[in-house]
Write an enzyme that holds these catalytic residues in place. Structure first.
Site, PDB file in Angstrom:
ATOM      1  N   LYS A  75      -8.356  12.371  10.171  1.00 58.48           N
ATOM      2  CA  LYS A  75      -8.931  12.772   9.023  1.00 58.48           C
ATOM      3  C   LYS A  75     -10.380  12.695   9.163  1.00 58.48           C
ATOM      4  O   LYS A  75     -10.945  14.055   8.693  1.00 58.48           O
ATOM      5  CB  LYS A  75      -9.156  12.071   7.002  1.00 58.48           C
ATOM      6  CG  LYS A  75      -7.144  12.194   7.094  1.00 58.48           C
ATOM      7  CD  LYS A  75      -6.881  11.569   6.426  1.00 58.48           C
ATOM      8  CE  LYS A  75      -5.436  12.170   5.333  1.00 58.48           C
ATOM      9  NZ  LYS A  75      -5.050  10.934   4.453  1.00 58.48           N
ATOM     10  N   ASP A 111      -6.751  14.410  -1.494  1.00 61.93           N
ATOM     11  CA  ASP A 111      -5.701  13.312  -1.365  1.00 61.93           C
ATOM     12  C   ASP A 111      -5.838  12.872  -3.173  1.00 61.93           C
ATOM     13  O   ASP A 111      -4.841  12.041  -4.337  1.00 61.93           O
ATOM     14  CB  ASP A 111      -6.037  12.151  -1.125  1.00 61.93           C
ATOM     15  CG  ASP A 111      -5.598  12.555   0.186  1.00 61.93           C
ATOM     16  OD1 ASP A 111      -4.241  13.050   0.828  1.00 61.93           O
ATOM     17  OD2 ASP A 111      -5.879  12.048   1.073  1.00 61.93           O
TER      18      ASP A 111
END
Ligand code: ATR
Length: 286
Positions: A75, A111
């Site tokens: 990420k 997220d």
């Protein structure tokens, strides 16, 4: 090259190392079928050493993918390698959703969207809390801190075993965020309207800690981003102490929505059938 590319249908990926436990293929596979769309979404295992090459092939169009999801441990690297980051990914320093446009790689982080969207569906009004307590200051905590702040919760307390990590997050996300070590937990929980666990405590049967929620505000909500088990020890304690709870599975489902729309052109709904598919999968392989 993915099969769907050969027939000109969009192909998306989820990449991580390892990747075989990802439940994202179940989620996107369900939506592709549900909406009758041509396309594919497949797991691709990529080592940290090979990740830059993978992104280059995505950028050059030789991979055959229109974009995809990125998970642990890529990420942060995705953020560094993308050509364009939106504000969310840039502030967090991590991206989970990529797409290719005009030979450039765009990146965002969904997220936080997944976190708030799940609560909006399950517990409307959750964001009226004056004070939130966020336990944990790891990678998963950042998007939660950002999204709760952006929703307008005025006072946010990050509590973490390693105090400097809480401090680093508080500095990153602004003045309304306060950092504490674990000994302060009991005190900051008093009067809070929202408690969020972002640590791995209680995950997969790992140890957890006892938390006294009894002094939280009336109508307070306790939530966890861990979803295996669905009812974590922290959620169980909160329920037994009479508080509303929301499990972490919804965040996983909702964070997938923006990526699916970007790659396949249809904004999907998170429904009960999808949730049940993942619940059943967790039973087979926790
Ligand atoms: P992730 O990216 O999933 O958030 P991480 O960056 O390793 O993973 O962070 C894990 C979080 O769980 C951290 O907040 C960690 O606390 P530390 O920063 O002190 O390591 C927290 N955590 C893990 N095990 C814990 C334990 N036994 N007690 C308290 N906190 C714990």
């Amino acid at each position: 090259m993915p099969d769907s590319h050969r027939i000109n249908a969009p192909a998306a990926f989820v990449t991580g190392w390892p990747i075989k436990h990802s439940r994202s293929p179940i989620i996107h596979g369900y939506w592709l079928k549900h909406y009758g769309l041509q396309g594919s979404y497949d797991p691709v295992a990529v080592t940290p050493e090979d990740f830059a090459c993978f992104i280059t092939s995505l950028k050059e169009g030789t991979s055959g993918f229109v974009g995809g999801n990125v998970t642990i441990p890529h990420k942060e690297a995705a953020c560094l390698l993308a050509d364009h980051l939106d504000e969310l990914a840039s502030e967090i320093g991590a991206a989970n959703t990529l797409w290719r446009e005009d030979g450039r790689i765009y990146a965002t982080n969904t997220d936080g969207y997944g976190f708030v969207s799940n609560l909006d569906h399950q517990v409307p009004g959750w964001d009226k809390a004056d004070r939130a307590v966020i336990l944990g200051a790891g990678g998963a905590s950042r998007a939660v801190v950002q999204s709760v702040r952006d929703r307008g919760v005025k006072e946010i307390h990050i509590v973490n075993r390693t105090m400097p990590r809480a401090r680093e997050l508080a500095d990153r996300f602004g003045k309304s965020i306060h950092a504490h070590g674990l000994p302060a937990l009991a005190e900051v929980v008093q009067g809070a309207g929202l408690f969020i666990n972002t640590t791995s405590l209680g995950m997969d049967g790992l140890e957890s800690i006892d938390i006294d929620f009894s002094e939280m505000a009336t109508g307070a909500l306790v939530t966890d981003i861990v979803y295996v088990p669905l009812e974590t020890p922290i959620l169980r304690q909160a329920r037994e102490q009479g508080y509303a709870t929301a499990d972490g599975l919804g965040m996983l489902l909702h964070q997938a929505v923006p990526g699916f729309e970007k790659w396949f052109g249809t904004r999907p709904e998170v429904d009960e059938t999808l949730r049940q598919l993942i619940v059943d999968d967790i039973k087979v392989e926790p």
